[in-house]
Scaffold this motif. Structure first.
Motif, PDB file in Angstrom:
ATOM      1  N   ARG A 216       2.038   9.235  -5.868  1.00 56.84           N
ATOM      2  CA  ARG A 216       2.526  10.596  -5.601  1.00 56.84           C
ATOM      3  C   ARG A 216       3.493  11.031  -6.691  1.00 56.84           C
ATOM      4  O   ARG A 216       3.467  12.171  -7.134  1.00 56.84           O
TER       5      ARG A 216
ATOM      6  N   TYR B  69       0.830  -1.196   0.000  1.00 62.27           N
ATOM      7  CA  TYR B  69       0.000   0.000   0.000  1.00 62.27           C
ATOM      8  C   TYR B  69       0.871   1.255   0.000  1.00 62.27           C
ATOM      9  O   TYR B  69       0.604   2.198  -0.742  1.00 62.27           O
ATOM     10  N   LYS B  70       1.953   1.259   0.822  1.00 62.77           N
ATOM     11  CA  LYS B  70       2.845   2.416   0.861  1.00 62.77           C
ATOM     12  C   LYS B  70       3.554   2.608  -0.472  1.00 62.77           C
ATOM     13  O   LYS B  70       3.702   3.728  -0.964  1.00 62.77           O
TER      14      LYS B  70
ATOM     15  N   GLN C  96       1.128   4.061  -2.883  1.00 62.08           N
ATOM     16  CA  GLN C  96       0.913   5.482  -2.626  1.00 62.08           C
ATOM     17  C   GLN C  96       2.102   6.299  -3.125  1.00 62.08           C
ATOM     18  O   GLN C  96       1.933   7.376  -3.677  1.00 62.08           O
TER      19      GLN C  96
END
Length: 143
Positions: A127, A119-120, A123
């Motif tokens: 970004r 998930y990180k 993300q």
């Protein structure tokens, strides 16, 4: 020398349930054929309904008898087991269940960090894409 076989209570109950079910099926079939005959419709319908009601009630009573008999057999069997044996029987069921639960917890603890890392990372990539999009739009605005 002949060996006599005696019927157990369970056998008697099973035989009675089978006979009762057979009579219900026979009565249902007779009821189905009586619908086609107008004379039997007026007389037979109530009689067939009463017979079906009686035999279904009897079937439920035999099921109740079987349930009581099974309960009594289990109570007698498990009340005669010693405390040590009872503990062993409990662990025979609980041991494997607890082992499986423990393994599932360990696998869950390993899966959660992997999901968090994914998930990180996702993300972070979104970004980066957002920054590139913003730069692209800023360049387009200045043109």
């Amino acid at each position: 020398m002949s060996h006599k076989q005696y019927l157990t209570t369970s056998d008697v109950i099973t035989i009675n349930k089978i006979v009762d079910t057979s009579i219900v099926i026979l009565t249902s079939n007779i009821g189905d054929t009586s619908v086609t005959n107008p004379f039997l419709v007026s007389i037979g319908c109530g009689f067939i309904a009463a017979l079906l009601h009686y035999f279904f009630l009897a079937a439920f009573c035999w099921m109740l008898c079987e349930g009581i008999m099974l309960f009594l057999q289990l109570v007698i069997v498990f009340s005669s087991i010693s405390k040590r044996c009872r503990r062993a029987v409990i662990w025979a069921f609980l041991g494997p269940a607890l082992l499986i639960i423990l393994i599932n917890i360990v696998l869950l603890m390993l899966a959660i960090p992997a999901m968090v890392r994914y998930y990180k990372r996702r993300q972070k990539h979104s970004r980066i894409k957002d920054k590139k999009k913003r730069r692209y739009y800023q360049v387009l605005k200045h043109c």
